[in-house]
Design an enzyme around this catalytic site. Structure first.
Site, short mmCIF file in Angstrom:
data_model
loop_
_atom_site.label_atom_id
_atom_site.label_comp_id
_atom_site.label_asym_id
_atom_site.label_seq_id
_atom_site.Cartn_x
_atom_site.Cartn_y
_atom_site.Cartn_z
N GLY A 207 48.40 23.19 -119.08
CA GLY A 207 48.95 21.58 -119.18
C GLY A 207 47.59 20.99 -119.01
O GLY A 207 46.23 21.61 -119.26
N CYS A 208 47.70 19.36 -119.92
CA CYS A 208 46.96 18.72 -119.73
C CYS A 208 45.89 18.49 -117.84
O CYS A 208 44.83 18.78 -118.02
CB CYS A 208 47.71 17.57 -120.39
SG CYS A 208 48.66 16.72 -120.08
N TYR A 209 46.37 18.55 -116.86
CA TYR A 209 46.38 18.12 -115.87
C TYR A 209 45.37 19.47 -115.53
O TYR A 209 44.18 19.18 -115.10
CB TYR A 209 47.16 17.67 -114.88
CG TYR A 209 48.01 15.88 -115.25
CD1 TYR A 209 47.20 15.47 -115.23
CD2 TYR A 209 49.22 16.26 -114.79
CE1 TYR A 209 47.93 13.78 -114.94
CE2 TYR A 209 49.61 14.77 -115.69
CZ TYR A 209 49.01 13.91 -115.23
OH TYR A 209 49.44 12.63 -115.17
#
Length: 225
Positions: A22-24
């Site tokens: 995921g981006c985080y």
């Protein structure tokens, strides 16, 4: 995630099923994994990750709310401390301890900053800000898309990387597959904050997917990016 380790490219080339972080987690793992692997950040350290993302990360529903003018200018969430990304942060950073994750959304479409604050007392004895910076620089040397920025607040100022010599703007890398890593430190206080700046829809999502696809197909990883 190509930059995860030295043998990751070979694994991607041989794999039939490839998943993207995921981006985080992309920001968090990029900061912490090299430090864990180098023995600087001990396994089991109970750290915190603070992150702000553009509203596009919330999908069509959140985009509609923000672009209709009905949203708050800033919003923290995930206060149940059970965000879906925590498990992959813990696993692929090799830290083996769930971080306290504080995600936030701001009133901008794309971009994000993921920040990990560290006390030197948690780290390998006699670690300095320069040591953190050198470790990350060595790990990402030769990377096409992950760049370690000049050391410290003064280094960032000298390179014109801070808005008005003060603010780390989250949307600077929108529409790119670039990720920038910053080591801000105060050796006298024994503290550092390491930040990853990236596009939540680029290196944090579709850009990384294209990069991995390129490698799996035997193409130059930068094609289309």
């Amino acid at each position: 995630m190509l930059e995860l380790s030295s043998d990751q490219r070979e694994k991607l080339q041989k794999s039939k099923r490839i998943s993207n972080p995921g981006c985080y987690p992309t920001g968090f793992i990029s900061i912490t994994r090299p430090l864990v692997d180098a023995g600087i950040l001990p396994v089991g350290t109970p750290i915190t990750v603070n992150a702000i993302s553009g509203y596009s990360g919330g999908g069509k529903g959140l985009i509609e709310i923000y672009e209709s003018g009905g949203a708050e200018p800033w919003g923290g969430y995930g206060y149940g401390l059970s965000h879906k990304h925590i498990a992959e942060m813990c696993k692929y950073s090799n830290i083996d301890c769930a971080p306290i994750f504080q995600p936030q959304v701001g009133s901008f479409a794309q971009g994000m900053v993921v920040s990990v604050p560290l006390h030197y007392s948690w780290l390998k004895k006699e670690t300095t800000g320069a040591d953190l910076h050198n470790t990350l620089s060595k790990h990402y040397q030769g990377s096409s898309f992950v760049k370690v920025m000049p050391l410290g607040e003064n280094g960032a100022k000298d390179a014109n990387l801070l808005e008005r010599d003060a603010f780390l703007r989250p949307d600077t890398l929108a529409d790119t597959n670039i990720m920038q890593l910053f080591v801000f430190h105060n050796d006298s206080a024994g503290q550092a904050v390491i930040c990853a700046r990236l596009d939540n829809l680029g290196k944090g999502a579709s850009g990384a997917a294209v990069q991995n696809m390129n490698i799996a197909l035997g193409l130059d990883e930068t094609v289309g990016l």
